[in-house]
Design a protein around this motif. Structure first.
Motif, PDB file in Angstrom:
ATOM      1  N   LYS B 113       0.834  -1.214   0.000  1.00  0.00           N
ATOM      2  CA  LYS B 113       0.000   0.000   0.000  1.00  0.00           C
ATOM      3  C   LYS B 113       0.862   1.254   0.000  1.00  0.00           C
ATOM      4  O   LYS B 113       0.634   2.175  -0.780  1.00  0.00           O
ATOM      5  CB  LYS B 113      -0.902   0.028   1.246  1.00  0.00           C
ATOM      6  N   ILE B 114       1.872   1.298   0.897  1.00  0.00           N
ATOM      7  CA  ILE B 114       2.681   2.528   0.919  1.00  0.00           C
ATOM      8  C   ILE B 114       3.553   2.623  -0.325  1.00  0.00           C
ATOM      9  O   ILE B 114       4.092   3.662  -0.642  1.00  0.00           O
ATOM     10  CB  ILE B 114       3.553   2.673   2.198  1.00  0.00           C
ATOM     11  N   ASN B 115       3.666   1.518  -1.056  1.00  0.00           N
ATOM     12  CA  ASN B 115       4.385   1.576  -2.325  1.00  0.00           C
ATOM     13  C   ASN B 115       3.430   1.850  -3.485  1.00  0.00           C
ATOM     14  O   ASN B 115       3.794   1.681  -4.647  1.00  0.00           O
ATOM     15  CB  ASN B 115       5.150   0.275  -2.560  1.00  0.00           C
ATOM     16  N   GLY B 116       2.180   2.212  -3.153  1.00  0.00           N
ATOM     17  CA  GLY B 116       1.266   2.703  -4.179  1.00  0.00           C
ATOM     18  C   GLY B 116       0.316   1.689  -4.775  1.00  0.00           C
ATOM     19  O   GLY B 116      -0.349   1.972  -5.767  1.00  0.00           O
ATOM     20  N   VAL B 117       0.230   0.494  -4.234  1.00  0.00           N
ATOM     21  CA  VAL B 117      -0.755  -0.469  -4.753  1.00  0.00           C
ATOM     22  C   VAL B 117      -2.091  -0.196  -4.054  1.00  0.00           C
ATOM     23  O   VAL B 117      -2.200  -0.333  -2.836  1.00  0.00           O
ATOM     24  CB  VAL B 117      -0.314  -1.922  -4.499  1.00  0.00           C
TER      25      VAL B 117
END
Lengths: 231, 254
Positions: B113-117
Motif C-alpha cells: 500500500k505505501i508503495n502505491g498499490v
C-alpha cells in the motif's frame, strides 16, 4: 583418567563432552590391544602346536565381542546426545569403522585357532611353505596398528599401508605354492585347504590394517584416502 | 569453493561504532538464491554485518563504514542510493516477531500500500501469494480480518516473513528468526527458509549451529569482528580449515 582424546587433538579447553570421547578413545585402544594379543597368541599357538593356547584364543573372543557392543553403544549415545561436528564427528565415525574392522580381525584369529589341530601332522610342510613367517610378519604389522590407534601418527599410517600391500602380495605367492602342492600330492588336499584359509586370513588382516590406517588419516586431516589406488 | 552467481559482495569493509572498530576488513561474496548462515559468538559482528547489508546501521548514531558493500554490482553506500528502495529489495526479519497491531491482512498489505498499490483485487492477490510463500496461508485464510497479535509466536514470525515478501524483495536478511520459537515452529521456519531460496537470496544469523548446518548452503564464521572462514556448510561442519572455526563449532569456546 587417561585423556587420550585430548592428546590426539592437542587441546587445552576441556568440555564435559570430552569425557565421553575419552571413554571412547580408551575403549578403542583397549579393543585394539586385545585383538593384537589374540593375534600374537594364535600365531604362537600355530608355530608351537599349543592347543591349550588355541582354545584360549577361541574363548577370549568373548571379550572382543563384548567390547565391540560397548563401543557401538557409546558411539550411538554420543551421536544422539552431542550432535558431534568437525574432528569430533570424524573421530566417532572412524571409531565405529575401526571397531568393526577390529572385531573382524578378532574373528579371523579365532578361525585360525580352530584350524591348528588338523595341521599337527604336517609341521614340515607348513614350515616349508613359510606360513609361520607370514604369521609373524602379520603380527608385526598389527602391532604398528596398535601404535597408530594410540598415537594418530600419520607417518605410521603410511608405513602400514605400504607394508600391508607388500604382505598381501606375499600371501598371494604362498597361496599359489599351496595350490601347486595340492595338484602334485592328492593326500595333502585336506591340510592344504586349511592352509589356504589361513593364508587368506593373513591377507585379510593386512587389508583391515590398511582400512584402519585410512580411518585414522580421515580423523586427522579429513581426507578420504581409501580406494586411492583404483582412482 | 563456493560457486554461484554473486548477489552480495563486500570488499575491505570496516565498520566503526563511535570510532571503535566493530568489523575488520570483511571481504565476502554471497551467492544468489542460496542460504548463507553467519555464525560466531556474541559480539563477533555477525549481526552488525547483516544489518549493514540493508543499511539498518544508518539508524545508529556514530556508525561509520569504509570499503565497498556491493549488491548486484552497485555500492549501496553510494550517495545517490535510495535507502527506501534498497530496503524494499533487501528485506529483513528479526529475532522477535513484530507484527503491527492490525489485522493479519493489513500487516501484509501495508508494504504494497505505501508503495502505491491501491487496487483491492491486486492487493488481495499479493497478500495471498505472500502468505502462501510464507507457509501460513492455510492457517489464516479464514481469519484474515483478525488481529495479528492473536497468532502464536511461530505464526507471528511467519506473518512477518510474509510481510517482508509482500514488497517483492530479492534478498531476505534474517537475524535469529527462530531463536524464540519452540522446536515445531522452528522446524516450520527452517522448512520455509529452504523453500524460499528458490526465489530469494537468504542471509541468516543464527546461534543455533545445528540450524545453520541443517538449512544453509554456505556458512561464514565471524570472530572478534573478523570473517575467519567462509565455505560450503558441509565443509565447515566436517573439516573446517581454521582452528578457530573448529574450536567454535565443537564448543571449545564461544
Amino acid at each position: 583418567m587417561i585423556l587420550n582424546y585430548l592428546i590426539y587433538l592437542d587441546m587445552e579447553n576441556y568440555r564435559i563432552f570430552d569425557s565421553e570421547l575419552d571413554k571412547l578413545a580408551h575403549k578403542v585402544i583397549q579393543m585394539c590391544s586385545q585383538v593384537n594379543l589374540q593375534l600374537i597368541d594364535v600365531v604362537l599357538a600355530l608355530r608351537t602346536n599349543d592347543l591349550k593356547l588355541a582354545k584360549k584364543v577361541i574363548s577370549d573372543d568373548e571379550l572382543i565381542n563384548s567390547l565391540d557392543v560397548k563401543i557401538d553403544k557409546l558411539c550411538q549415545k554420543i551421536f544422539a546426545l552431542q550432535q558431534p561436528v568437525a574432528t569430533d564427528l570424524r573421530y566417532i565415525i572412524s571409531s565405529l569403522k575401526i571397531n568393526n574392522d577390529l572385531e573382524r580381525v578378532g574373528d579371523h584369529a579365532t578361525n585360525i585357532a580352530k584350524r591348528i589341530e588338523p595341521l599337527q601332522d604336517y609341521k614340515s610342510l607348513v614350515e616349508e611353505l613359510g606360513i609361520y613367517e607370514i604369521g609373524q610378519k602379520t603380527t608385526e604389522l598389527f602391532s604398528k596398528v596398535v601404535d597408530l590407534v594410540k598415537s594418530h601418527d600419520l607417518a605410521i599410517a603410511e608405513t602400514i599401508m605400504e607394508e600391508a600391500d607388500a604382505l598381501k602380495d606375499e600371501c598371494k605367492q604362498i597361496a599359489a605354492k599351496v595350490l601347486e602342492e595340492m595338484m602334485h600330492q592328492s593326500e595333502v588336499v585336506v591340510v592344504a585347504t586349511n592352509l589356504l584359509v589361513i593364508i587368506n586370513i593373513f591377507e585379510r588382516i593386512s587389508s583391515y590394517s590398511i582400512n584402519i590406517a585410512e580411518s585414522i588419516t580421515f580423523v586427522v586431516n579429513g581426507e578420504i584416502v581409501k580406494h586411492r589406488k583404483q582412482q | 569453493m563456493i560457486m554461484s552467481e554473486n548477489k552480495i559482495h563486500t570488499e575491505n569493509m570496516f565498520l566503526y561504532y563511535s570510532g571503535k572498530m566493530a568489523l575488520n576488513n570483511i571481504s565476502i561474496t554471497i551467492p544468489e538464491k542460496k542460504v548463507t548462515a553467519f555464525i560466531g559468538p556474541s559480539g563477533c559482528g555477525k549481526s552488525t554485518f547483516l544489518r549493514s547489508l540493508n543499511r539498518m546501521n544508518d539508524l545508529i548514531d556514530g556508525v561509520r563504514i569504509d570499503g565497498k558493500v556491493m549488491i548486484d554490482g552497485v555500492n549501496i553506500y553510494d550517495k545517490n542510493i535510495d535507502v527506501v528502495n534498497l530496503r524494499k529489495k533487501v528485506g529483513m526479519v528479526f529475532q522477535k516477531s513484530n507484527p503491527f497491531a492490525k489485522s493479519i491482512y493489513e500487516n501484509v498489505a501495508y508494504g504494497p500500500k505505501i508503495n502505491g498499490v491501491n487496487d483491492k483485487s491486486h492487493l488481495d492477490e499479493i497478500v495471498e501469494t505472500a502468505l502462501k510463500n510464507a507457509a501460513i496461508w492455510e492457517e489464516v485464510k479464514d481469519r484474515l480480518g483478525d488481529s495479528a497479535l492473536g497468532l502464536s509466536g511461530g505464526q507471528q514470525q511467519r506473518l512477518c516473513i510474509a510481510r517482508t515478501l509482500a514488497v517483492n524483495p530479492e534478498i531476505v536478511l534474517m537475524d535469529e528468526p527462530a531463536s524464540a520459537l519452540d522446536p515445531l515452529s522452528t522446524a516450520k521456519i527452517e522448512e520455509l527458509i529452504v523453500q524460499l531460496k528458490e526465489k530469494y537470496t537468504i542471509v541468516i544469523v543464527t546461534h543455533n549451529m545445528q540450524q545453520a548446518a541443517r538449512i544453509s548452503d554456505n556458512t561464514a564464521f565471524f570472530y572478534l569482528g573478523e570473517l575467519i572462514e567462509h565455505d560450503k556448510t558441509k565443509k565447515i561442519f566436517t573439516n573446517p580449515d581454521k582452528k578457530q572455526t573448529e574450536d567454535y563449532i565443537t564448543g571449545r569456546f564461544g
